[in-house]
Design a protein around this motif. Structure first.
Motif, PDB file in Angstrom:
ATOM      1  N   HIS A 110      -8.211  -0.957   0.943  1.00 29.35           N
ATOM      2  CA  HIS A 110      -7.445  -1.248   2.155  1.00 29.35           C
ATOM      3  C   HIS A 110      -8.295  -0.921   3.382  1.00 29.35           C
ATOM      4  O   HIS A 110      -8.035   0.010   4.138  1.00 29.35           O
ATOM      5  CB  HIS A 110      -6.128  -0.461   2.167  1.00 29.35           C
ATOM      6  N   CYS A 140       0.856  -1.190   0.000  1.00 31.27           N
ATOM      7  CA  CYS A 140       0.000   0.000   0.000  1.00 31.27           C
ATOM      8  C   CYS A 140       0.891   1.239   0.000  1.00 31.27           C
ATOM      9  O   CYS A 140       1.794   1.344   0.812  1.00 31.27           O
ATOM     10  CB  CYS A 140      -0.906  -0.013   1.231  1.00 31.27           C
ATOM     11  N   TYR A 156       0.428   3.984   1.055  1.00 31.35           N
ATOM     12  CA  TYR A 156       0.373   4.732   2.308  1.00 31.35           C
ATOM     13  C   TYR A 156       0.899   3.901   3.488  1.00 31.35           C
ATOM     14  O   TYR A 156       1.727   4.370   4.262  1.00 31.35           O
ATOM     15  CB  TYR A 156      -1.067   5.199   2.607  1.00 31.35           C
ATOM     16  N   CYS A 157       0.445   2.669   3.619  1.00 28.09           N
ATOM     17  CA  CYS A 157       0.719   1.876   4.823  1.00 28.09           C
ATOM     18  C   CYS A 157       1.947   0.986   4.703  1.00 28.09           C
ATOM     19  O   CYS A 157       2.449   0.483   5.705  1.00 28.09           O
ATOM     20  CB  CYS A 157      -0.470   0.984   5.151  1.00 28.09           C
ATOM     21  N   CYS A 209      -5.609   2.083   5.649  1.00 28.08           N
ATOM     22  CA  CYS A 209      -5.831   3.510   5.440  1.00 28.08           C
ATOM     23  C   CYS A 209      -7.133   3.816   4.725  1.00 28.08           C
ATOM     24  O   CYS A 209      -7.401   4.973   4.413  1.00 28.08           O
ATOM     25  CB  CYS A 209      -4.665   4.078   4.646  1.00 28.08           C
TER      26      CYS A 209
HETATM   27 ZN    ZN Z   1      -3.183   1.432   3.221  1.00 25.28          ZN
END
Ligand code: ZN
Ligand code: FAD
Ligand code: NAD
Ligand code: FMN
Lengths: 993, 416, 87, 212
Positions: free
Chosen positions: C58, C5, C7-8, C62
């Protein structure tokens, strides 16, 4: 008792000769030493007969010394802890161990079903496909029960597993699988380079074959080298050594499944320890050093107890200090196995002969034979005598002469196969190595995987050490570390060509390929004759390789026989597919903590504890527990529900509705988003008002409904059904992020934040007023039906109040921050006491919504449209919204569709069961006449009749018609009148007072 | 060679040396009246019924691997006709009837075992949904019984009734449902079709279609071009890939479903059981292994293998339902490619290409359909008209909205 | 399978839910002339064996919708982007 | 329970008693292995202010400036935290942060943020929706590893690092504060979380203490 260990080689091996451990096998008491397996301890005690085979119930002993064992399966432990089919070769001996042989009756030595052997000509491969067909009805009644009883091996316990299991997660740079010469070298190289290393070893000792051989490394005995390497690894901070841990599967993304047998070597798990632990290991790189698996050469009666793989014999002698026999014959086609003769002789076992089936005589073999005092014979084993344990073997030499040798051990080896299973779990195919005559790991390894040692077809010790070190260093390099120069050069030529012999032609009796499943050489040939010409067909037809060992010792032999029978080159025949798990894994370990009540988390509503105190009956609604009803002592369920409904309709009731999904929708475009997800308009909803909305899926069918309130110009508060809360959140996020990222709107779930109670009934306002802090007005004028607003209650508690009603009565929903939920329900009850307040559960809630004709879960079943729910007119014609176009397809709107109506039984006392189907009054209950079904049913205390909601073909046009309600499942038929679904207060007057 | 007790004994006496190949290994002819692409259960049963019911024997079944290598050889073997919707129930009930006479029809023991299929429920809501289904079954002449908790206990006493997160409150039981030996279905149909003159051509992938003026004229294969008047696809999980060669885009996604078998044990489970609250269904094979499965992995794939989260999910469901299986061990897990359709129901229809027919969209439930699918597909191929039982399985239902969505999940294949 | 991901970071499958083909586009028009486009969008899929652009949510992380490019034969993931570019 | 007299409790005024998500499940004391020092210590951080802050479209820069101005924290662009005056901001998604505060207790945090960030962010209160558990001690990582599939190696999961993930089928937000891990869980699963923690910590000895 120690004295009974007649085959123990005193002082030899790694077992602790100083301590004894007592155990039972088939009720008989024995002793062994710490460090023994059940197999080694049985052999030490002279026990050779350990089990019976699957089909023919042939007596079986111990073939191997590891997890590839096909024969020596026992039931370990008793009662609820009974573990059928446990391999004696991997069971670590513990004090008090209790094991029983299986698949025999009445006893291991005397087994009635071994008569099956007499019928072996009929019981050939696939015989059951050709028979048991006459007469047809006999299959379930006679043949199948008979087959089922005879099949299977051990008995499962039918009691709940008393032990607990857990899961854990680990991350590393380099995962090393196996701790033999290759694995230890790989782990050392990687860890010394600075990588985070995990080393998994299925055995309880590190060292792999080093423990079993009389090798030397760097001038030290190999066992000592292994101990030193292990100690060095233990001392490195970033190396984690996991013993008793089998890596059973390779999965996508560098995820490996492993199972750690935390307590299996103990009588019962110690307090607070699980029996086993599932590890999910995420590794950037892995090095498979799983070693090799020896294969037997096949000959008649090769399954007699006492026939053992040559490498296993060495393991018993060198590692466990056990002589698996007193007089031995070695039958092998390779150099490696000669060590068995040497080691046996050194241990004082008489080696009678080394039998070599290869076409050319081997000088080395001849020499070893001479040193061991054995005859060297070129030839093969023709037969083995001794049903319950070898008594003698007959050898046929190359000239055709035969010779009988008395012996109790026959060590056999047809060469080694790399244990490459894990390299193929992601779809990779092994490659045929014609020099080594075995399958080796192919090119298409899982990403990030390397293979070293015997698993890579590197069979010499030097090559194992060197390839392990090189692979470990390479793996560390891939993770960004700089390993120091390699210490060990790879040996120049390490590929001793093999001349494999797969089976002995024309030997007497059945020659077994797959021991456990009783698949013989003749079965493979029969399958080939019948047209099963690829290994997978042969496997499925004969069951070769399908037993608990998954053909670890038999698959390649099977393929070789098939190749011969079909006149093909073995390398071109291919192989069956290896699949996880590498060795069988207990279901308990895979489930971990998640069993019983812990199967899934339980969500409790804010009023839960209070409701428990009231004696509420709860029901699982998805993850939530909700109060179904609040029975008074002695009350029948129907009485409770009637009381809760009547009290709400005449006085006031309270119900926890916190489980409804709540979504906070903010931003300048919040209204626009709602406009696009609901079929009706929301953008112009005034602040301080709520509205009912229906959402569709893009395919035009109803998805969810609920009310949404506008708290501020740029702030809405949406509710969803309990069941669909997650789905709707996700849907909104899809709309925001994927469909219309240009909208300025933010959503976040507020379900957990708010405790929300519906207070409903003619006296509801009085109750709410009692809670409101001074100076706030909820009179009908100030706060009419569908109003909403922010208030404070109970001395400053922030609250949101909505004038919504699912029950059809004057009602409010009051929400406070959830930490006040428990206190608020108590406050509501207290405030409502003088008005006769009583809580109601979801059952009463259901009755009231049915009385009002509100659709809920049973109607919103994913198969209904707005039209079916009577909500078609609600749809805006001015805007696009999710589901609009597809929802207008003619088939979703045609009159003949089943649409929602009410039903009243002609006899008010007759139930109209939910799930009943509807036909015309005089029609038969057949598919052709089916006109719909009952979705929900209730007893209406107000109307004093059962009522129901139903989906009826063209229903809204059939008011007053009498239809037949059919429930053939329970043998009921009733007549009912089609009516409006709005049973109570159809004009909705009560809502607006 | 007809199988009978006598043939078994005669052969045993001659050392089993005289058994003949179960099917021939013919080289493909230059052309056939009908080519069936896919030697799975559906392709082979279609060949059998084409030959037996319609007298069409100039037929080839072309299989890219060995017959039975697809889902027919890797499914959890459950057969049942407990469907809800009118588009489905009569079809599956017909399939049950064909199963009941299968072995006599094909002279092959496929071990059709009517040991019953039990679906447990946990709430009144689920019960009502099952009642609706059970009544639909009875409306179409199938058998169904509603069991209360005690009746369920009598069938499966070791289920967790006392400490469960989702207690079992009853079940819908179809006594005539059960299991059938998967491989035997492929082999039995194959043998029967072969004996009627059908050519089974293995290890021969179809790599393209020859279409002239909108009409099919044959298939390209690894063994060259083979002409055909009609071509019928029955490639299950490969449907999109194969149809794409003919320029068709389908309402189908390929997904993987995993299945599992434990080590063989003495009889434990006498019926098929399906756990509603978790993803778990299980039966015990005649060899003794518990054969079970759960949810699909949930993403498009052609890899024929799954991942660990679903393995765990299935085991959790299993332990939640039957806590006695904790010490039993999974022996093997595998995957099969599913042709998940947009509404969860199959398609048996003509395609826009003249003479090209399609059979697919079976999701995780097409094994039980094998006989009826072959029966109805053969009818369509032979007569050009849909068989009444399969009349709803049309392509155009997605455009018209006459979808057959048993689960009410909408156009989201991984949720069916 | 693990999805990286943006972001994560890399997370296991169990944190995500799948929606399928990311290349289909919701038609803008709700006129009858758009019927085929709608049927296409809602029901028809390329379903390729090989690279596939697909949507994953997700949900346990997030809450981003991700556009993942993944090989459906090998499961190799070659790209992961937020579906809402510029978010 | 009697309605108590009005008292001030962490930012809001109420005469309703507030109830912990773990109330009735976890009582202070020692669980599991009894001998030796507890391997893991758990406590509930009560009355924290908890709020989500989500930037409005195109307002991310403005939001960052506003937070920097008001709290002296740089909103992180990723899954980690920035600690400002009295408030910790944790990245939970693109343009989204989870704010945690002791000094701005309960609703006070969301109220203040909403006021200060009017028009540039959407703020929602979660102070009641989550319980925050602090897990610490020598075995804290081993215990968390039994539920979380997150690499907690201190070199990877550094001080201030955060992760939104699942723990034993429960959604959680985890962040590291010094040597302690804070786990924000949904209020309704307090009992299930406790059951998991008790079982997972037993082998190490679990001490449950209450704070505030
Ligand atoms: Zn994420
Ligand atoms: C794990 C699992 C469990 C299941 N459990 C059940 C169950 O319990 N009950 C039930 O009813 N159903 C079940 N199913 C579904 C069922 O197995 C399938 O729906 C059904 O078998 C599909 O039909 P088939 O037998 O014709 O398919 P297949 O056996 O897959 O046949 C298709 C054939 O087409 C071949 N092929 C593909 N491409 C080409 C080409 N280009 N050229 C030539 N040949 C080609 C393939 O090799 C394959 O052999 C399960 C499926 C799976 C995977
Ligand atoms: N000369 C020959 O013909 C010949 C043939 C084969 C092996 N050998 C000898 O065998 C040794 C091979 O060394 P090696 O290090 O490659 O292998 P090894 O057999 O010494 O060690 C492999 C180890 O891996 C473990 N293991 C296997 N699968 C596992 C799994 N899935 N999870 C966890 N652990 C697992 C085994 O328990 C074993 O301890 C050398 O000493 C070599 O000389 C010789
Ligand atoms: C009903 C059924 C029972 C099975 N039982 C066994 C078994 O006892 N032992 C075994 O090794 N495999 C068993 N299998 C699995 C097959 O070995 C094989 O994995 C499966 O057919 C898929 O093929 P593949 O793994 O070669 O891709 C069984 C499969 C099915 C469908």
């Amino acid at each position: 008792m120690a004295g009974n260990q007649i085959n123990r080689l005193s002082g030899k091996g790694l077992v602790d000769h100083g301590k004894t451990v007592s155990f039972q096998f088939d009720g008989e008491a024995f002793s062994g030493h710490p460090g023994d397996t059940l197999a080694s301890a049985l052999l030490a005690n002279g026990v050779r007969l350990v089990g019976r085979s699957f089909k023919y119930h042939r007596p079986r002993g111990i073939l191997t010394a590891g997890s590839e064992e096909p024969n020596a399966l026992v039931e370990l432990r008793t009662g609820a802890r009974r573990e059928p089919n446990t391999r004696a070769t991997t069971i670590e001996l513990y004090d008090g161990l209790d094991a029983t042989s299986q698949n025999r009756w009445p006893s291991l030595k005397l087994d009635v079903l071994s008569v099956n052997q007499l019928a072996t000509p009929i019981f050939g491969a696939g015989f059951y496909y050709k028979t048991f067909m006459w007469p047809a009805a006999f299959w379930e009644k006679l043949y199948e029960p008979m087959i089922r009883r005879a099949a299977g091996l051990g008995y499962p316990s039918k009691l709940s597993d008393p032990d607990h299991y857990e899961k854990s997660n680990a991350f590393c740079d380099v995962l090393v699988i196996g701790s033999g010469a290759a694995g230890l070298s790989a782990a050392l190289a990687a860890a010394k380079a600075g990588a985070r290393v995990i080393l998994c070893e299925e055995d309880f000792e590190l060292g792999g074959r080093l423990l079993a051989e009389s090798d030397e490394i760097d001038g030290k005995p190999a066992q000592e080298w292994a101990r030193a390497a292990a100690a060095e690894l233990e001392s490195l901070p970033d190396c984690r050594i996991m013993r008793r841990t089998t890596v059973f599967g390779a999965y996508d993304g560098g995820v490996y499944g492993a199972v750690e047998r935390v307590s299996d070597h103990l009588p019962v798990p110690p307090e607070h320890a699980p029996r086993q632990r599932l590890w999910r290991i995420v590794a950037k790189q892995s090095v498979v050093c799983a070693g090799g698996i020896e294969r037997p050469i096949l000959f008649g009666n090769n399954d007699r107890p006492g026939v053992m793989l040559a490498g296993a014999v060495r393991t018993y002698v060198n590692r466990f200090g056990v002589a698996p026999g007193r007089t031995a014959v070695v039958f092998a086609d390779n150099h490696d196995a000669l060590r068995t003769a040497t080691d046996l002789a050194a241990a004082g076992v008489a080696v009678r002969a080394i039998v070599d089936p290869r076409p050319q005589a081997s000088a080395a073999a001849e020499q070893v034979a001479g040193e061991a005092g054995a005859l060297y014979i070129r030839g093969g084993i023709e037969n083995v005598r001794g049903a319950l344990g070898i008594k003698s073997v007959r050898v046929k030499d190359a000239q055709g002469g035969t010779k009988e040798f008395d012996c109790d051990l026959l060590a056999t080896s047809g060469g080694w196969n790399p244990a490459l299973n894990l390299t193929t779990h992601l779809g990779g195919k092994p490659a045929w190595d014609s020099a080594l005559s075995c399958l080796v790991p192919g090119e298409d390894l899982p990403p990030g995987m390397q293979v070293a040692g015997a698993a890579a077809g590197q069979f010499s010790l030097q090559a194992c050490l060197a390839s392990g070190e090189a692979a470990g260093a390479e793996a560390a390099k891939h993770c960004g570390f700089s390993p120091s120069a390699l210490r060990r050069p790879a040996p120049a030529q390490d590929r001793a060509p093999a001349t494999p012999v797969w089976y002995v032609e024309n030997s007497r009796g059945k020659a077994f390929v797959d021991f456990q499943n009783d698949v013989a050489v003749s079965d493979v040939k029969l399958a080939a004759r019948e047209g099963f010409r690829v290994p997978d067909h042969v496997k499925r037809y004969t069951t070769l390789g399908m037993a608990t060992d998954q053909g670890k010792t038999s698959n390649l032999n099977g393929a070789a026989i098939l190749a011969e029978a079909t006149g093909r080159y073995l390398g071109a025949v291919g192989s069956t597919t290896f699949r996880p798990p590498y060795t069988p894994v207990a279901l308990g370990a895979l489930a971990g903590h998640h069993r019983g009540k812990d199967f899934r988390p339980t969500r409790l509503a804010p009023s839960h504890r209070w409701a428990e105190e009231q004696g509420a009956v709860f029901v699982e609604v998805g993850a939530w527990m909700r109060a179904l009803m609040y029975p008074k002592p002695g009350e029948a369920a129907q009485e409770t529900v009637n009381r809760e409904v009547s009290n709400t309709r005449t006085n006031v009731g309270v119900c926890d509705v916190s489980t409804l999904g709540k979504i906070d929708v903010q931003g300048p475009d919040a209204g626009e988003l709602l406009n696009r997800v609901y079929i009706n308009a929301f953008a112009k909803l005034p602040v301080g008002k709520a509205r009912y909305g229906l959402m569709l899926r893009e395919d035009g069918f109803a998805m969810d409904d609920g009310t949404t309130a506008r708290l501020a110009e740029d702030h809405f508060y949406m509710t969803t059904t309990t069941a669909n809360a997650l789905k709707v959140s996700q849907h909104l996020e899809f709309c925001q992020q994927v469909l219309w990222p240009e909208l300025d709107v933010q959503t976040v779930s507020a379900t957990e934040q708010w405790a929300q109670y519906a207070v409903a009934g003619p006296k509801a306002r009085k109750v709410i007023e009692a809670l409101l802090d001074a100076g706030q007005d909820i009179s009908n004028d100030a706060f009419p039906y569908m109003a909403c607003g922010k208030f404070t209650v109970c001395g400053g508690t922030p609250a949101r109040i909505f004038r919504l009603s699912f029950s059809g009565e004057l009602a409010y929903e009051i929400g406070v921050p959830a930490r006040y939920g428990d206190a608020l329900i108590r406050a509501i009850i207290k405030a409502g006491a003088e008005h006769g307040i009583a809580p109601y559960g979801t059952e009463a809630l259901g009755v009231m919504r049915i009385e009002k004709g509100h659709a809920a879960g049973p109607e919103l079943n994913g198969q209904t449209t707005a039209h079916d729910l009577g909500l078609g007119k609600m749809a805006s014609t001015k805007k696009d919204f999710i589901g609009r176009f597809m929802g207008e397809r003619e088939a979703l709107n045609e009159a003949g569709r089943a649409a929602m109506v009410g039903l009243k039984p002609l006899n008010p006392k007759t139930r109209i069961a939910s799930g009943s189907h509807l036909v015309k009054r005089d029609a038969q209950a057949t598919g052709a006449n089916d006109e719909g079904y009952v979705t929900s049913m209730a007893y209406s205390p107000e109307l004093e009749t059962f009522i129901a909601l139903a989906m009826l073909s063209n229903g809204p046009a059939r008011m007053g018609e009498v239809v037949k309600v059919c429930d053939p499942l329970r043998g009921n038929e009733t007549l009912a009148e089609v009516c409006s679904a709005h049973f109570v207060d159809p004009e909705g007057g009560r809502l607006r007072v | 060679m007809r199988y009978s007790l006598a043939s078994l004994i005669t052969n045993a006496l001659s050392g089993n040396r005289n058994w003949k190949p179960v099917w021939r290994e013919p080289e493909p002819k230059p052309s056939y009246d009908v080519i069936i692409v896919g030697g799975g259960g559906h392709g082979l049963s279609t060949a059998h019924y084409l030959a037996k019911e319609h007298g069409i024997t100039n037929v080839a079944v072309i299989e890219k691997s060995y017959i039975g290598s697809g889902n027919v050889g890797r499914n959890t073997t459950i057969v049942r006709s407990n469907y809800l919707l009118p588009g489905n129930e009569p079809f599956y009930e017909w399939s049950m009837k064909l199963w009941e006479g299968l072995e006599q029809d094909i002279n092959y023991n496929a071990m059709v075992s009517q040991r019953g299929v039990l679906n447990v429920f946990h709430s009144d809501g689920q019960r009502d949904a099952f009642v609706r289904r059970g009544n639909a079954m009875r409306f179409y002449g199938a058998d169904a019984e509603l069991l209360d908790k005690e009746q369920v206990r009598a069938l499966v006493p070791f289920v967790d009734f006392d400490n469960a997160r989702f207690p079992v409150r009853g079940g819908l039981f179809q006594p005539r449902g059960g299991t059938v030996r998967h491989d035997a279905v492929a082999w039995g149909y194959g043998r029967s079709a072969d004996s009627r003159g059908v050519d089974i051509i293995q290890n021969c992938a179809v790599t393209g279609f020859r279409i002239e003026n909108g009409r099919i004229v044959g298939v390209e294969t690894e063994k060259g071009f083979i002409g055909a008047k009609k071509v019928a696809l029955a490639v299950a999980g490969s449907s999109s890939r194969v149809a794409q060669m003919a320029g068709l885009r389908l309402p189908i996604e390929a997904h993987v479903l995993q299945a599992f078998v434990t080590e063989g044990i003495k009889p434990l489970l006498d019926t098929v059981i399906t756990f509603g609250a978790g993803h778990f269904y299980c039966s015990q094979s005649d060899k003794g292994g518990l054969v079970f499965g759960g949810d699909i992995d949930g993403y498009n794939t052609y890899a024929q293998r799954g991942n660990l989260p679903v393995v765990e999910d299935v085991a959790e469901g299993g332990m939640a339902l039957i806590p006695a299986i904790g010490r039993l061990r999974i022996l093997r897990s595998w995957g099969g490619l599913l042709d998940m359709s947009m509404d969860g129901s199959p398609i048996i229809d003509k395609t826009p290409v003249d003479g090209l027919y399609f059979n697919g969209g079976w999701c995780y439930g097409g094994f039980k359909a094998t006989p009826a699918s072959g029966w109805c597909y053969a009818h369509l191929i032979a007569t050009g008209e849909p068989h009444p039982y399969a009349a709803a399985y049309r392509f155009d239902r997605f455009g018209s909205g006459r979808v057959i969505d048993e689960k009410g999940m909408g156009a989201q294949p991984n949720l069916h | 399978m693990r999805i990286n991901c943006p972001y994560c970071g890399a997370r296991g499958l169990e944190e995500f839910t799948y929606r399928g083909d990311a290349t289909v586009k919701r038609p803008e028009s709700i006129e009858e002339s758009a019927r085929d486009a709608w049927v296409d969008y809602v029901y028809l899929r390329d379903n390729p064996a090989g690279l596939h652009k697909e949507l994953w949510h997700h949900g346990a992380g997030c809450h981003s919708w991700l556009e993942v490019t993944r090989n459906t034969v090998t499961h190799e993931i070659t790209a992961v982007e937020l579906a809402a570019k510029g978010r | 329970m009697p309605i108590l007299s009005i008292r001030k409790e962490g930012g809001s005024v109420s005469n309703l008693e507030s109830t912990s998500a773990l109330h009735g499940f976890a009582t202070p004391g020692r669980y599991g292995k009894r001998d030796g020092e507890a391997g893991v210590t758990a406590s509930e951080r009560k009355n924290l202010g908890l709020a989500t802050v989500v930037a409005r479209k195109g307002q991310e820069a403005a939001l960052k400036t506003a937070i920097q101005g008001a709290y002296g924290a740089d909103l992180p662009d990723g899954s980690r935290s920035a600690v400002g005056k009295g408030v910790r901001f944790i990245g939970i998604g693109p343009g989204q942060w989870f704010a945690v505060s002791e000094s701005l207790a309960n609703e006070a945090l969301a109220d203040e943020l909403a006021t200060k960030l009017q028009g540039i962010a959407s703020v929602a209160d979660h102070s009641s929706g989550r319980a925050v558990m602090r897990i610490e001690g020598p075995a804290a990582r081993d215990v968390l590893a039994k539920g979380l599939m997150i690499d907690l190696d201190p070199r990877v999961f550094v001080d201030g690092a955060a992760a939104t993930s699942t723990l034993s089928h429960m959604g959680v937000l985890l962040w590291r504060d010094g040597n302690a891990y804070d786990v924000a869980l949904f209020r309704s699963v307090g009992g299930s979380f406790w059951g998991w923690l008790r079982d997972s910590g037993a082998a190490f000895g679990l001490e449950f203490v209450t704070t505030s």
